[in-house]
Every structure is written in C-alpha cells, then in structure tokens.
Design a protein around this motif. Structure first.
Motif, short mmCIF file in Angstrom:
data_model
loop_
_atom_site.label_atom_id
_atom_site.label_comp_id
_atom_site.label_asym_id
_atom_site.label_seq_id
_atom_site.Cartn_x
_atom_site.Cartn_y
_atom_site.Cartn_z
N GLN A 12 0.83 -1.20 0.00
CA GLN A 12 0.00 0.00 0.00
C GLN A 12 0.87 1.25 0.00
O GLN A 12 2.01 1.23 0.48
CB GLN A 12 -0.91 0.00 1.23
CG GLN A 12 -2.04 -1.02 1.18
CD GLN A 12 -3.03 -0.84 2.31
OE1 GLN A 12 -2.70 -0.31 3.37
NE2 GLN A 12 -4.25 -1.30 2.10
N ALA A 13 0.32 2.30 -0.51
CA ALA A 13 1.03 3.59 -0.50
C ALA A 13 1.40 3.94 0.93
O ALA A 13 0.62 3.75 1.86
CB ALA A 13 0.15 4.67 -1.11
N LYS A 84 5.02 5.38 -3.11
CA LYS A 84 3.93 6.08 -3.77
C LYS A 84 3.47 5.25 -4.98
O LYS A 84 4.21 4.41 -5.47
CB LYS A 84 4.42 7.45 -4.25
CG LYS A 84 5.04 8.31 -3.18
CD LYS A 84 5.60 9.59 -3.78
CE LYS A 84 6.25 10.47 -2.73
NZ LYS A 84 6.82 11.71 -3.32
N SER A 85 2.29 5.55 -5.44
CA SER A 85 1.77 4.80 -6.59
C SER A 85 2.69 4.94 -7.81
O SER A 85 2.82 4.02 -8.61
CB SER A 85 0.36 5.26 -6.93
OG SER A 85 0.32 6.64 -7.18
N SER A 120 -0.25 0.23 -4.30
CA SER A 120 -1.67 0.55 -4.43
C SER A 120 -1.99 1.80 -3.63
O SER A 120 -1.49 2.00 -2.52
CB SER A 120 -2.53 -0.61 -3.93
OG SER A 120 -2.30 -0.84 -2.56
N SER A 121 -2.83 2.64 -4.24
CA SER A 121 -3.17 3.91 -3.57
C SER A 121 -4.48 3.79 -2.81
O SER A 121 -5.16 2.79 -2.87
CB SER A 121 -3.26 5.01 -4.60
OG SER A 121 -4.18 4.67 -5.60
#
Length: 121
Positions: A12-13, A84-85, A120-121
């Motif tokens: 995850q972000a 970050k994405s 993933s954002s």
C-alpha cells in the motif's frame, strides 16, 4: 555473471519494501551496482547507484530510498520507504565495472531479470 533480483510485491502507498540483488561476480567489490525501473508505457529510468562511496539517487526517490551493498554476500539492497503509486514498476539491478556510482544505464554491463513492485493507492 548473473544478477538475481528479488523482494518485489504488492504494498500500500506509504509502505515499505526491500529489494535484494544477489550477484555472481568474482570481483563484486570492483563493480558499481545500480537499480533502475521501468513503469508500464514508460522508458527505463535510473533509481539509485552505489560504488565505493555513498549512494547516488534520482531526485524522485531521494530521502525515501536507500541503496546499500554487502560485498561479502555479493548483494546489493534497495530499501524503499514511503512508497507512492508512481513507484510502481519493474525494478532491475545492474552492474558496471568501476568504483564511482553512476546513473547512466548505458554504462552498465550486466542486468538482472527484474522484480515487480506494485504500490496501491
């Protein structure tokens, strides 16, 4: 010469991952090691490099990523924090004969197979 990258995955972000690249090079300490990445539909770009001194970083990852090497284990690492994405890409390790870190991919002699990082954002 073989370079085997590992450690990619889905995160995850804001999370962290550590990539490893194991090299089979007799004189590993005589090589500059680098990380590059290629996102879908984009050209390959420099991420980080390390020679005998401190690491060199792309502006986009400076302060978030840290490159390090263990010459005894013939391994280079990329610690990636605050992901970050836009960090989503296939990450490649590479080796270049020499002692000074460099960001020019054309100067690298050997390349690994890549490991996928998805943020993933």
């Amino acid at each position: 010469v073989q370079l085997q990258a590992s450690g990619g995955g889905l995160v995850q972000a804001g999370g962290s991952l550590r990539l490893s690249c194991a090299a089979s090079i007799r004189t590993f300490s005589s090589y500059v090691m680098g990380w590059f990445r290629q996102a879908p539909g984009k050209e390959r770009e420099f991420v980080a490099s390390i020679g005998w001194g401190s690491g060199m970083y792309a502006d986009s990852v400076k302060g978030r990523f840290t490159i390090s090497r263990d010459n005894a284990k013939q391994t280079v690492y990329l610690q990636m924090n605050s992901l970050k994405s836009e960090d989503t890409a296939v990450y490649y390790c590479a080796a270049a004969w020499g002692v000074a870190a460099q960001g020019d991919g054309s100067r690298y002699d050997y390349w690994g197979q890549g490991t996928l990082v998805t943020v993933s954002s």
